[in-house]
Design a protein around this motif. Structure first.
Motif, PDB file in Angstrom:
ATOM      1  N   GLY A 104       9.506  -5.074   6.092  1.00  0.00           N
ATOM      2  CA  GLY A 104       8.784  -4.393   7.157  1.00  0.00           C
ATOM      3  C   GLY A 104       8.005  -5.382   8.013  1.00  0.00           C
ATOM      4  N   ALA A 105       7.282  -6.293   7.349  1.00  0.00           N
ATOM      5  CA  ALA A 105       6.478  -7.261   8.097  1.00  0.00           C
ATOM      6  C   ALA A 105       7.357  -8.076   9.042  1.00  0.00           C
ATOM      7  CB  ALA A 105       5.750  -8.183   7.126  1.00  0.00           C
ATOM      8  N   PHE A 131      -1.744  -0.705   8.936  1.00  0.00           N
ATOM      9  CA  PHE A 131      -1.138  -1.687   8.038  1.00  0.00           C
ATOM     10  C   PHE A 131       0.214  -2.068   8.626  1.00  0.00           C
ATOM     11  CE2 PHE A 131       1.410  -3.375   4.669  1.00  0.00           C
ATOM     12  CZ  PHE A 131       0.522  -4.125   3.918  1.00  0.00           C
ATOM     13  N   HIS A 132       0.367  -3.357   8.908  1.00  0.00           N
ATOM     14  CA  HIS A 132       1.642  -3.802   9.478  1.00  0.00           C
ATOM     15  C   HIS A 132       2.306  -4.900   8.659  1.00  0.00           C
ATOM     16  CE1 HIS A 132       1.110  -1.206  12.915  1.00  0.00           C
ATOM     17  NE2 HIS A 132      -0.080  -1.717  13.155  1.00  0.00           N
ATOM     18  N   ARG A 134       1.939  -8.365   5.519  1.00  0.00           N
ATOM     19  CA  ARG A 134       1.110  -9.394   4.872  1.00  0.00           C
ATOM     20  C   ARG A 134       1.463 -10.806   5.312  1.00  0.00           C
ATOM     21  NH1 ARG A 134       2.941  -5.528   1.436  1.00  0.00           N
ATOM     22  NH2 ARG A 134       1.469  -4.436   0.081  1.00  0.00           N
ATOM     23  N   GLU A 204       1.103   3.167  14.225  1.00  0.00           N
ATOM     24  CA  GLU A 204       1.763   3.950  13.177  1.00  0.00           C
ATOM     25  C   GLU A 204       1.658   5.414  13.607  1.00  0.00           C
ATOM     26  OE1 GLU A 204       0.707   2.689   8.887  1.00  0.00           O
ATOM     27  OE2 GLU A 204      -0.676   1.616  10.166  1.00  0.00           O
ATOM     28  N   ASP A 237       5.544   1.815  14.757  1.00  0.00           N
ATOM     29  CA  ASP A 237       5.844   1.275  13.430  1.00  0.00           C
ATOM     30  C   ASP A 237       6.170   2.457  12.520  1.00  0.00           C
ATOM     31  OD1 ASP A 237       5.900   0.279  10.894  1.00  0.00           O
ATOM     32  OD2 ASP A 237       4.156  -1.026  11.116  1.00  0.00           O
ATOM     33  N   ILE A 239       7.820   2.219   9.742  1.00  0.00           N
ATOM     34  CA  ILE A 239       8.264   1.636   8.476  1.00  0.00           C
ATOM     35  C   ILE A 239       7.987   2.561   7.291  1.00  0.00           C
ATOM     36  CG2 ILE A 239       7.697  -0.271   6.871  1.00  0.00           C
ATOM     37  CD1 ILE A 239       7.666  -2.052   9.514  1.00  0.00           C
ATOM     38  N   GLN A 240       6.843   3.228   7.307  1.00  0.00           N
ATOM     39  CA  GLN A 240       6.548   4.167   6.212  1.00  0.00           C
ATOM     40  C   GLN A 240       6.873   5.618   6.590  1.00  0.00           C
ATOM     41  OE1 GLN A 240       3.074   4.935   2.868  1.00  0.00           O
ATOM     42  NE2 GLN A 240       3.063   3.087   4.036  1.00  0.00           N
ATOM     43  N   LYS A 266      11.623   0.157   4.569  1.00  0.00           N
ATOM     44  CA  LYS A 266      11.421   1.058   3.432  1.00  0.00           C
ATOM     45  C   LYS A 266      12.573   2.049   3.201  1.00  0.00           C
ATOM     46  CE  LYS A 266       6.367   0.830   3.287  1.00  0.00           C
ATOM     47  NZ  LYS A 266       6.059   0.337   1.952  1.00  0.00           N
TER      48      LYS A 266
HETATM   49  C1  LIG Z   1       3.583   1.048   8.436  1.00  0.00           C
HETATM   50  C2  LIG Z   1       3.961  -0.214   7.721  1.00  0.00           C
HETATM   51  N1  LIG Z   1       4.287  -1.294   8.428  1.00  0.00           N
HETATM   52  C3  LIG Z   1       4.645  -2.445   7.835  1.00  0.00           C
HETATM   53  C4  LIG Z   1       4.688  -2.563   6.462  1.00  0.00           C
HETATM   54  C5  LIG Z   1       5.089  -3.874   5.832  1.00  0.00           C
HETATM   55  O1  LIG Z   1       6.294  -3.724   5.165  1.00  0.00           O
HETATM   56  P1  LIG Z   1       6.728  -4.782   4.022  1.00  0.00           P
HETATM   57  O2  LIG Z   1       5.807  -4.587   2.870  1.00  0.00           O
HETATM   58  O3  LIG Z   1       8.168  -4.427   3.728  1.00  0.00           O
HETATM   59  O4  LIG Z   1       6.607  -6.135   4.638  1.00  0.00           O
HETATM   60  C6  LIG Z   1       4.350  -1.454   5.676  1.00  0.00           C
HETATM   61  C7  LIG Z   1       4.357  -1.563   4.197  1.00  0.00           C
HETATM   62  O5  LIG Z   1       3.718  -0.834   3.488  1.00  0.00           O
HETATM   63  C8  LIG Z   1       3.970  -0.256   6.314  1.00  0.00           C
HETATM   64  O6  LIG Z   1       3.639   0.838   5.610  1.00  0.00           O
END
Ligand SMILES: Cc1ncc(COP(=O)(O)O)c(C=O)c1O
Length: 419
Positions: A104-105, A131-132, A134, A204, A237, A239-240, A266
């Motif tokens: 995701g990152a 949260f995007h 790490r 998000e 975003d 991703i979740q 995800k």
């Molecule tokens: C909305 C969102 N963006 C980005 C990420 C980062 O994804 P990853 O842990 O696969 O790098 C997450 C992970 O929880 C997320 O929930």
């Protein structure tokens, strides 16, 4: 019994449990003794099709026997095109170019790089509590908890933070909260990052790690208008929140909004690592060939798993099940809230549901942590989230049945009774 190698595992990870799981099927995980656990974490929103969905397993098996890897800069392959065809059926039609990464990152990093080249502007706006990821850039975009940035400062510059419309936190109604968030965003564009220096606004569409917050209706549409007005790109975003999680394929659909760039990971491949950026082709004309890429992105094995997962979600109409079972879960938790005053708020969309714990008007982290621990001991896996750590989040696989939701609710009720 603890494995001898346990001591060598990096302590940088946190762990909800220390259980060594050996098998997964549908909504259940099984340990070595055969004891089963109701996995209402979905591995943090990954196993949307359930653990080891037979059609996904079969696609992985078949692909592993044919071609595990074919590097994107070197060759192309069939699973890549199958995946793009599947995504074209569910991703907003305007987003007609696809790039693949691994996490995701990495997708968020790529989206920001694309936005910078496409606009020629340097800055990024994100929202409080988001949260995007790490990695170094995405950590700077993440404000859900200080732990993600502690002792990593200084961070990447050019990131500006605007309030997320979190009605329960502010104690306002939806309209006042939306108006406040939009007013503050406009102020940010006047006071801190000028529109012609702002490449993108990353949002998000349903705040995840920051507390499972559903934005008030119309908020995303107003973001779209602001972006259009200033030529800023809107990055969703997902991703979740994507792949059926909120009862639609993507959470932006609840507000009828089409972003310029969408990040996905995800739930896309049921657990095989792959992420994706979808964007409007006009942007891609300004994304310099060779200026982004990666060794593993879009590998045949991951593409096959993703194509099968996206197909399963669509053909088995798992997003519809998410909407129905989500309604059942919300109703069950709201009825539980009447018995448990520490549950201050119950909210969510589809199967992205929050129970926020509050004590004497303050965030109740001990309450949420104790509830999650007691539930795990009783065989129900639930994660917490939120800046104050006081939200228990419900993310069951989208294949969850009516009876399994009832089972989860019953175990949670009993676990709360033992606090
Ligand atoms: C909305 C969102 N963006 C980005 C990420 C980062 O994804 P990853 O842990 O696969 O790098 C997450 C992970 O929880 C997320 O929930």
């Amino acid at each position: 019994m603890e494995h001898e190698a346990r001591q060598y595992l990096s302590p940088v990870w946190t762990h909800l449990t220390e259980i060594e799981m050996v098998r997964g099927e549908g909504v259940y995980l099984y340990d070595g003794t055969g004891k089963r656990y109701l996995d209402f974490t979905s591995g943090i929103g990954v196993t949307n099709t359930g653990h080891c969905h037979p059609r996904v397993v079969e696609a992985i098996r078949r692909q592993a026997g044919e071609l595990i890897f074919g590097q994107m800069n070197v060759v192309l392959h069939r699973p890549l095109f199958e995946l793009i065809s599947e995504l074209r059926r569910v991703v907003p039609q305007e987003l007609d170019r696809f790039f693949f990464g691994n996490s995701g990152a990495e997708a968020v990093e790529g989206a920001v790089k694309l936005a910078k080249q496409a606009t020629g502007r340097p800055n990024v706006i994100v929202f409080q509590g988001s949260f995007h990821g790490r990695t170094h850039l995405t950590m700077a975009m993440t404000t859900s908890k200080t732990v993600y940035r502690t002792r990593y400062q200084p961070l990447v510059p050019g990131i500006f933070v605007s309030p997320y419309p979190y009605a329960y936190y502010y104690g306002w109604d939806d309209d006042s909260t939306r108006e406040f968030a939009i007013r503050e965003l406009k102020r940010l564009l006047k006071g801190q990052t000028a529109p012609d220096e702002t490449a993108c606004i990353v949002v998000e569409p349903l705040l995840g790690e920051g507390g499972y917050v559903v934005p008030p209706q119309g908020f995303l549409a107003e973001l779209r208008e602001i972006c259009d007005h200033y030529g800023i790109l809107l990055v969703a975003d997902e991703i979740q929140s994507g792949f059926g999680r909120t009862g639609r394929y993507f959470a932006v659909e609840h507000d009828g909004v089409v972003p310029d760039i969408m990040t996905m990971a995800k739930g896309i491949a049921s657990g095989v690592p792959i992420s994706c950026i979808a964007y409007r082709h006009a942007l891609g004309e300004r994304w310099l060939t060779g200026s982004h890429g990666g060794t593993f992105g879009g590998s045949p094995l991951a593409c096959a798993a993703a194509a099968a997962s996206v197909r399963v979600i669509r053909e088995e109409r798992l997003h519809e099940n998410a909407a129905e079972r989500g309604g059942q879960l919300l109703a069950g938790l709201r009825s539980l809230q009447k018995e448990v005053p520490r549950i201050g708020d119950v909210r969510g969309r589809g199967l992205m549901v929050a129970t926020e714990f509050t004590l004497d008007g303050q965030p109740d982290e001990p309450g949420a942590k104790a509830a999650s621990k007691a539930a795990a001991e009783a065989g129900l896996l639930l994660l917490t989230c939120g800046t104050f750590g006081n939200v228990v989040r419900w993310i069951p696989p989208l294949v969850v049945s009516q009876a399994e939701i009832e089972e989860g609710l019953a175990v949670f009720r009993e676990a709360l009774g033992r606090l």
